[in-house]
Write a protein that holds these residues in place. Structure first.
Motif, short mmCIF file in Angstrom:
data_model
loop_
_atom_site.label_atom_id
_atom_site.label_comp_id
_atom_site.label_asym_id
_atom_site.label_seq_id
_atom_site.Cartn_x
_atom_site.Cartn_y
_atom_site.Cartn_z
N LYS A 108 3.96 9.27 5.27
CA LYS A 108 2.68 9.55 4.62
C LYS A 108 1.78 8.33 4.56
N SER A 109 1.81 7.52 5.59
CA SER A 109 0.93 6.35 5.69
C SER A 109 0.39 6.26 7.11
N ASN A 111 -2.28 5.46 -3.34
CA ASN A 111 -3.11 6.08 -2.30
C ASN A 111 -4.44 6.57 -2.85
N GLU A 112 -5.26 7.09 -1.95
CA GLU A 112 -6.65 7.40 -2.26
C GLU A 112 -6.81 8.47 -3.34
N ASN A 152 -9.84 3.05 5.23
CA ASN A 152 -9.36 2.34 4.05
C ASN A 152 -8.33 1.29 4.42
N ALA A 165 3.86 -1.25 3.79
CA ALA A 165 3.59 0.17 3.56
C ALA A 165 4.78 1.00 3.98
N LEU A 169 0.85 -1.19 0.00
CA LEU A 169 0.00 0.00 0.00
C LEU A 169 0.88 1.24 0.00
N ASP A 170 0.87 1.97 -1.09
CA ASP A 170 1.75 3.12 -1.25
C ASP A 170 1.08 4.40 -0.77
N GLY A 171 1.16 4.65 0.53
CA GLY A 171 0.70 5.92 1.07
C GLY A 171 -0.78 5.99 1.38
N ILE A 172 -1.34 4.96 2.01
CA ILE A 172 -2.75 5.00 2.42
C ILE A 172 -2.83 5.78 3.73
N THR A 173 -3.61 6.86 3.73
CA THR A 173 -3.68 7.74 4.91
C THR A 173 -4.99 7.66 5.65
#
Length: 248
Positions: free
Chosen positions: A130-131, A197-198, A108, A126, A100-104
Motif C-alpha cells: 500500500k505504498s 498516509n494522505e 506526495n 516505507a 512514510l506509512d502508506g503514501i500512495t
C-alpha cells in the motif's frame, strides 16, 4: 531485471551520478541538443551508457505524457537497492530518518523525497504494501532527490521500527490530537519522524510503535496539511535544532 523509465534532467543526471550501473539507455531529443543535453550525453557515454537521439513523439511515449524536458532513461531499478542497515552503518552523525506509512500518491512521495533531501535526511523508509514506489512521476516531482536520497521499502514496517529503537533511534509520530506540540518537542539525537498516509494517517500498529506523538501547531483556518508540507515542517524544525545545538 526491474526495468523502469525515468525522465527529466534532474532525475536522469542524479541517477547517472549516484547509480551509474543502473542506467541502461539514455534518450535525448534530437531537435534539442543544447549544451545541457550535450553535457548529459557526455556523462552517460563516460559511464558506458548507450545514448539515443530520438524525436519528441518517442520521448512522449517513453514518459507516458509526463514533462520529460527532452530526456528520458531506461533504468534497472534493482541496482539501486539499499537496506536500512546499509544507511545506518555508514553514518558519522546521529541518524535522521523519515518514515512514510502508506503514501500512495506519487506527487506526495516525490515532494516528500525532495524536502527530505533538502533537510539532510539520511533515508526515507516505507512499507512495500500500500505504498507507491519510485515511478517516473515520483522522480520528476522529486527533481533529482529520488536518485540521491535512499528510499528503503521494507516488508514489515513495525519490525523495522523496533529495529530502529534497538539502535536507540527515537520514533516520533505525527498526530493532530497529540499533547506534545512541535514547538515544545526538543530532540537533537537519533530520530525518525513517522508520517501517516494522505487519508487515514498512521496505521494502528505503526502508531503503537512510536515513542512519542507530536502535533503541528495550526494558527489558521485549515484543519490539516498535505503530508509533504507536514513533513517539511517537522524536518525543518529538527534540522534547526541540530544546527543550533552545534553552535551552542
Amino acid at each position: 531485471m526491474d526495468q523502469k523509465v525515468i525522465h527529466g534532467f534532474h532525475a536522469v543526471t542524479s541517477r547517472l551520478k549516484r547509480f551509474p550501473d543502473s542506467v541502461l539507455e539514455l534518450y535525448l531529443n534530437a531537435a534539442r541538443m543544447d549544451q545541457r543535453s550535450k553535457d548529459l550525453a557526455r556523462l552517460a557515454e563516460g559511464q558506458g551508457c548507450k545514448v539515443h537521439l530520438v524525436d519528441i513523439k518517442r520521448l512522449d511515449g517513453l514518459a507516458a505524457g509526463g514533462r520529460h524536458q527532452g530526456v528520458a532513461a531506461l533504468i534497472d531499478a534493482g541496482k539501486s537497492y539499499i537496506t536500512v542497515d546499509d544507511v545506518l552503518d555508514d553514518l558519522d552523525e546521529p541518524p535522521f530518518l523519515l518514515v512514510l506509512d502508506g503514501i500512495t500518491d506519487p506527487h506526495n512521495l516525490g515532494a516528500c523525497l525532495r524536502v527530505a533531501d533538502a533537510m539532510g535526511v539520511h533515508a526515507v523508509i516505507a512499507p512495500k504494501d500500500k505504498s507507491v514506489g519510485i515511478t517516473a512521476t515520483v522522480s520528476k516531482v522529486a527533481c533529482g532527490a529520488a536518485e540521491v536520497i535512499p528510499y528503503v521499502m521494507v516488508t514489515n514496517l513495525a519490525r523495522t521500527l523496533r529495529e530502529l529503537q534497538e539502535r536507540e533511534i527515537w520514533i516520533a509520530g505525527t498526530a493532530g490530537e497529540a499533547d506534545t506540540d512541535l514547538h515544545h518537542f526538543n530532540h537533537t539525537g537519533p530520530l525518525a519522524w513517522v508520517m501517516g498516509n494522505e487519508g487515514d494517517g498512521m496505521r494502528r500498529l505503526t502508531r503503537e510503535h512510536c515513542d512519542v506523538l507530536v502535533s503541528i501547531p495550526m494558527f489558521g483556518s485549515v484543519e490539516s496539511l498535505n503530508v509533504s508540507v507536514a513533513s517539511g515542517i517537522v524536518l525543518a524544525e529538527t534540522r534547526r535544532q541540530r544546527v543550533m545545538a552545534t553552535r551552542a
